[in-house]
Design an enzyme around this catalytic site. Structure first.
Site, short mmCIF file in Angstrom:
data_model
loop_
_atom_site.label_atom_id
_atom_site.label_comp_id
_atom_site.label_asym_id
_atom_site.label_seq_id
_atom_site.Cartn_x
_atom_site.Cartn_y
_atom_site.Cartn_z
N GLY A 239 0.77 -1.24 0.00
CA GLY A 239 0.00 0.00 0.00
C GLY A 239 0.80 1.28 0.00
N GLU A 273 4.14 -6.84 1.94
CA GLU A 273 3.71 -7.17 0.58
C GLU A 273 3.73 -5.95 -0.34
OE1 GLU A 273 0.33 -10.55 1.78
OE2 GLU A 273 -0.29 -8.49 1.44
N PRO A 274 4.88 -5.35 -0.56
CA PRO A 274 4.91 -4.14 -1.37
C PRO A 274 4.79 -4.46 -2.87
CG PRO A 274 7.13 -4.78 -0.82
CD PRO A 274 6.23 -5.77 -0.13
N GLY A 275 4.03 -3.66 -3.58
CA GLY A 275 3.93 -3.81 -5.02
C GLY A 275 4.35 -2.52 -5.70
N ARG A 276 3.42 -1.57 -5.66
CA ARG A 276 3.65 -0.27 -6.33
C ARG A 276 4.97 0.38 -5.91
NH1 ARG A 276 -0.61 2.77 -8.13
NH2 ARG A 276 -2.01 1.62 -6.74
N ARG A 312 -4.84 3.00 -15.90
CA ARG A 312 -5.04 3.75 -14.66
C ARG A 312 -5.72 5.11 -14.85
NH1 ARG A 312 -1.55 5.38 -11.64
NH2 ARG A 312 -2.56 4.86 -9.69
N CYS A 344 -11.77 3.55 -29.20
CA CYS A 344 -13.07 4.19 -29.40
C CYS A 344 -13.85 4.32 -28.10
CB CYS A 344 -13.88 3.41 -30.42
SG CYS A 344 -12.95 3.21 -31.93
N TYR A 372 0.89 -1.67 -12.11
CA TYR A 372 -0.49 -1.68 -12.61
C TYR A 372 -0.58 -1.03 -13.99
CZ TYR A 372 -0.90 -2.78 -7.70
OH TYR A 372 -0.72 -3.37 -6.48
C1 LIG Z 1 -2.39 -5.52 -4.29
C2 LIG Z 1 -1.99 -6.03 -3.01
C3 LIG Z 1 -0.77 -5.64 -2.43
C4 LIG Z 1 0.16 -4.63 -3.06
O1 LIG Z 1 -0.34 -3.34 -2.98
P1 LIG Z 1 0.57 -2.10 -3.38
O2 LIG Z 1 -0.30 -0.93 -3.12
O3 LIG Z 1 0.90 -2.25 -4.82
O4 LIG Z 1 1.77 -2.12 -2.51
C5 LIG Z 1 -0.41 -6.22 -1.23
N1 LIG Z 1 -1.20 -7.13 -0.61
C6 LIG Z 1 -2.39 -7.51 -1.13
C7 LIG Z 1 -3.19 -8.51 -0.41
C8 LIG Z 1 -2.82 -6.98 -2.33
O5 LIG Z 1 -4.00 -7.35 -2.83
#
Ligand SMILES: *Cc1c(COP(=O)(O)O)cnc(C)c1O
Length: 415
Positions: A239, A273-276, A312, A344, A372
């Protein structure tokens, strides 16, 4: 921190001129910087080093196999949300003991595959799911570790579509449900319910929602301990926000400073759990101007990338900086124009009312497109998905081929 910079008026990714990458690999094109990805991973790892957490990169942010492999090589685990992502995790030989699995709708087949593979933990989002995982584990004669996803009912201060920790969202379980499951844990003979999981939303720029959440979690953990529940893990989700416009998101260090005491207090092994945060500003989408269309009402920069390549802006009204690959010299900036694709839909735009100095055939880059971006892309309007390139060790590697027209109809059956 990122490695996309101007040198002598040209945009570079690390040591390579982005314009040259566009000539070599064509446009639209996703370009990623390995140094940036690894830089973010280490920042987070260092900020939390005293806790030695397990960092599970969130695959859905960008699931390209080469990026997963790069992160795994640094010790990262993976956070998955589907059987398809488990398949990817296996392809890059991610250790099963570093995989955590969240999703409100895990199917029997998905659960079976993950139990068999022996993943570290399921993050359970409902009572029926808990019962299903127990039943399948029994059939397979396995004891499966799970954490319960706790929905703390906290506002993360982000877009509604990426808010996941409020009561009215579909995610996780409220405090009462979590406690009652722990109380009846003996019923689930093939599960070890050993953790609490939380993920309250995405692109959260401030520490406060996290602090609130972890305080609530600690209260629940204390209560459970008093009742004799033995916990092992506290998974705090992802997050963390990044810069798209002029946000001032907390750095990994600032974030750690605020939450470390709370996490220590829990006494549990921490999972992140980092993504972004890892990949967001490690990628750009390079696109070519097809036409400049000027009307009485509005000007349009029509480019060869569209909402199917980067959704996005259309999906969340998200803002991405858009720049010309060549720094504005004497060229006059177009007054103000919407940057749009060929799809379109009036909702097909990459940016609105931008001032960009560019001419027809010119190249522009959409920044902050690493998370994303490609992973949410589609074939809408029968547009082949674009190529992805990773710059690593001073070289550009094609890590996903541009799709062709045959790819578009693969699997279709004409009757
Ligand atoms: C999408 C997701 C994340 C990653 O979120 P980011 O905002 O990209 O860091 C982590 N944990 C869970 C369960 C998710 O669904």
């Amino acid at each position: 921190m990122h490695y996309f910079n101007f040198k002598k008026g040209n945009l570079y990714c690390e040591n390579l001129k982005v314009k040259d990458l566009a000539s070599k690999f064509d446009t639209p094109l996703y370009v990623y910087s390995a140094k940036t990805i690894l830089g973010h991973f280490s920042k987070l790892k260092n900020a939390f080093s005293t806790l030695k957490p397990l960092i599970c990169y969130s695959v859905k942010a960008n699931s390209n196999l080469s990026l997963l492999k790069l992160l795994i090589s640094q010790g990262s685990g993976l956070d998955i949300v589907s059987g398809g992502e488990l398949y990817r995790a296996k392809k890059v030989k991610c250790s099963a003991k570093k995989i955590v699995y969240a999703s409100v709708g895990k199917t029997d087949i998905e659960i079976r595959d993950a139990v068999k593979y022996g993943i570290l933990m399921f993050n359970i989002e409902s009572l029926p799911e808990l019962e299903r995982v127990n039943k399948i584990s029994k059939e397979l004669k396995k004891k499966t570790k799970v954490a319960l996803r706790f929905n703390p009912d906290v506002k993360p201060g982000t877009h509604a579509y990426i808010t996941t920790g409020k009561k009215e969202t579909k995610f996780g379980m409220d405090e009462e449900t979590v406690k009652s499951i722990f109380a009846s844990r003996a019923k689930y003979s093939n599960l070890s319910i050993v953790g609490i999981h939380m993920h309250i939303g995405s692109q959260i720029t401030k520490g406060e929602p996290f602090v609130k959440t972890f305080k609530k979690a600690n209260r629940v953990i204390r209560e459970l301990k008093r009742r004799g529940v033995k916990l092992e893990y506290l998974n705090i989700g992802g997050g963390l926000g990044i810069v798209y416009d002029n946000e001032k998101p907390q750095t990994a260090k600032e974030f750690a400073k605020k939450v470390l005491p709370l996490l220590k207090e829990s006494g549990l092994k921490i999972v992140l759990e980092p993504g972004r945060f890892i990949v967001g500003n490690a990628g750009i989408l390079v696109t070519k101007v097809i036409y400049l269309k000027e009307t009485d009402q509005k000007n349009f920069i029509i480019v060869d990338a569209a909402m199917n390549d980067l959704s996005r802006p259309s999906l969340y009204s998200a803002y991405h900086k858009i720049i010309s690959l060549a720094k504005a010299g004497s060229k006059k900036a177009i007054k103000s124009a919407d940057v749009v694709g060929p799809v379109c839909e009036s909702g097909d735009f990459l940016g609105k009312e931008r001032k960009i100095s560019v001419k027809s055939d010119g190249l522009i880059a959409v920044l902050g497109a690493g998370a994303y971006g490609f992973s949410m892309s589609s074939n809408y309007n029968s547009r082949p998905r674009v190529a992805e390139v990773l710059v690593k060790n001073k070289k550009a590697y094609l890590i996903r081929k541009r799709e062709n027209y045959q790819d578009l109809i693969k699997g279709e059956i004409v009757i």
